[in-house]
Scaffold this motif. Structure first.
Motif, PDB file in Angstrom:
ATOM      1  N   TYR A   1      37.158  40.113  48.644  1.00  0.00           N
ATOM      2  CA  TYR A   1      37.442  41.269  49.506  1.00  0.00           C
ATOM      3  C   TYR A   1      37.272  42.574  48.737  1.00  0.00           C
ATOM      4  CZ  TYR A   1      39.257  38.070  53.077  1.00  0.00           C
ATOM      5  OH  TYR A   1      39.377  37.094  54.018  1.00  0.00           O
ATOM      6  N   GLN A   2      37.629  42.567  47.472  1.00  0.00           N
ATOM      7  CA  GLN A   2      37.436  43.748  46.627  1.00  0.00           C
ATOM      8  C   GLN A   2      35.957  44.119  46.569  1.00  0.00           C
ATOM      9  OE1 GLN A   2      38.393  43.021  42.522  1.00  0.00           O
ATOM     10  NE2 GLN A   2      36.830  44.493  41.911  1.00  0.00           N
TER      11      GLN A   2
ATOM     12  N   SER B   1      42.289  43.285  50.069  1.00  0.00           N
ATOM     13  CA  SER B   1      42.422  42.957  48.640  1.00  0.00           C
ATOM     14  C   SER B   1      43.714  43.528  48.067  1.00  0.00           C
ATOM     15  CB  SER B   1      41.210  43.445  47.840  1.00  0.00           C
ATOM     16  OG  SER B   1      41.110  44.856  47.835  1.00  0.00           O
TER      17      SER B   1
ATOM     18  N   TYR C   1      43.692  42.353  39.505  1.00  0.00           N
ATOM     19  CA  TYR C   1      44.281  43.481  40.222  1.00  0.00           C
ATOM     20  C   TYR C   1      43.795  44.782  39.586  1.00  0.00           C
ATOM     21  CZ  TYR C   1      47.744  46.209  42.813  1.00  0.00           C
ATOM     22  OH  TYR C   1      48.363  47.108  43.646  1.00  0.00           O
TER      23      TYR C   1
ATOM     24  N   ALA D   1      40.787  37.352  47.170  1.00  0.00           N
ATOM     25  CA  ALA D   1      41.121  38.775  47.034  1.00  0.00           C
ATOM     26  C   ALA D   1      40.008  39.505  46.284  1.00  0.00           C
ATOM     27  CB  ALA D   1      42.458  38.942  46.316  1.00  0.00           C
ATOM     28  N   HIS D   2      39.452  38.835  45.277  1.00  0.00           N
ATOM     29  CA  HIS D   2      38.352  39.408  44.494  1.00  0.00           C
ATOM     30  C   HIS D   2      37.110  39.595  45.372  1.00  0.00           C
ATOM     31  CE1 HIS D   2      36.999  40.627  40.604  1.00  0.00           C
ATOM     32  NE2 HIS D   2      36.238  39.591  40.362  1.00  0.00           N
TER      33      HIS D   2
ATOM     34  N   ASN E   1      40.421  45.457  40.850  1.00  0.00           N
ATOM     35  CA  ASN E   1      40.528  45.938  42.217  1.00  0.00           C
ATOM     36  C   ASN E   1      40.816  47.443  42.225  1.00  0.00           C
ATOM     37  OD1 ASN E   1      40.842  45.419  45.158  1.00  0.00           O
ATOM     38  ND2 ASN E   1      42.988  45.887  44.772  1.00  0.00           N
TER      39      ASN E   1
ATOM     40  N   GLU F   1      33.642  34.171  51.286  1.00  0.00           N
ATOM     41  CA  GLU F   1      34.898  34.131  52.043  1.00  0.00           C
ATOM     42  C   GLU F   1      35.053  32.773  52.737  1.00  0.00           C
ATOM     43  OE1 GLU F   1      37.114  36.818  55.436  1.00  0.00           O
ATOM     44  OE2 GLU F   1      34.973  36.386  55.694  1.00  0.00           O
TER      45      GLU F   1
END
Length: 186
Positions: A98-99, A107, A135, A95-96, A138, A68
């Motif tokens: 956070y996933q 995410s 996505y 985002a990945h 996710n 991060e």
């Protein structure tokens, strides 16, 4: 410098959960040290690229807080150098992260924003297959297999048009993993 210039094995494969697994974690860690030792040799725009790659590699080895941090640094550098595509690519990577961290509130929001941008702004249409694929991953991690399958199929369709065998294989594997879970009531 290119990834091929790194004297360590930075390659990975995908596990059954669709997550990257380093071929050699020790080699990847050594490669990250190699990159970090050279960051000051690069101009600011090039640093943005390498911070982004470090963030991805850190995610792959499970260092999510560091991932991060590096990805946010990459985004800031890309913003400062007016590298809009770099910002977008590193937002996908963040985002990945956070996933993987199971911070799905973050995410989900990021992927929704990225998807809207890639679908509506032709400046980002080249990223659409990546947004669909990630996505989908996710959603896959949230056991939303039918939704994930829809996005994997969209990614595959675009990737068939690009004729990139590695990306096509990735999407085909994701479709197969989703279909298996749906058929076996996971």
């Amino acid at each position: 410098m290119n990834i091929s210039d790194i004297p360590y094995n930075m390659k990975f494969t995908f596990g059954p959960n669709l997550r990257e697994v380093p071929i050699s974690k020790i080699q990847m860690l050594s490669g990250m040290i190699y990159i970090r030792e050279r960051l000051n040799e690069f101009g600011e725009r090039e640093q943005g690229k390498w911070y982004g790659l470090l963030g991805s590699y850190l995610r792959i080895v499970g260092e999510l807080e560091e991932s991060e941090k590096h990805l946010k640094t990459a985004i800031n550098i890309c913003q400062n150098t007016d590298n809009k595509h770099g910002v977008f690519a590193n937002r996908i990577r963040l985002a990945h992260t956070y996933q993987w961290w199971t911070k799905f509130d973050l995410s989900n929001k990021m992927f929704t924003d990225l998807l809207e941008t890639a679908e509506s702004d032709s400046n980002y249409s080249d990223f659409l297959d990546f947004v669909y694929e990630h996505y989908g991953k996710n959603l896959f991690d949230q056991a939303e297999f039918k939704g994930a399958l829809e996005y994997f199929k969209k990614a595959l369709e675009l990737r068939l048009g690009k004729d990139d065998k590695e990306l096509i294989l990735s999407s085909e594997s994701a479709v197969e993993a989703c279909e298996y879970r749906i058929e076996n009531n996971y």
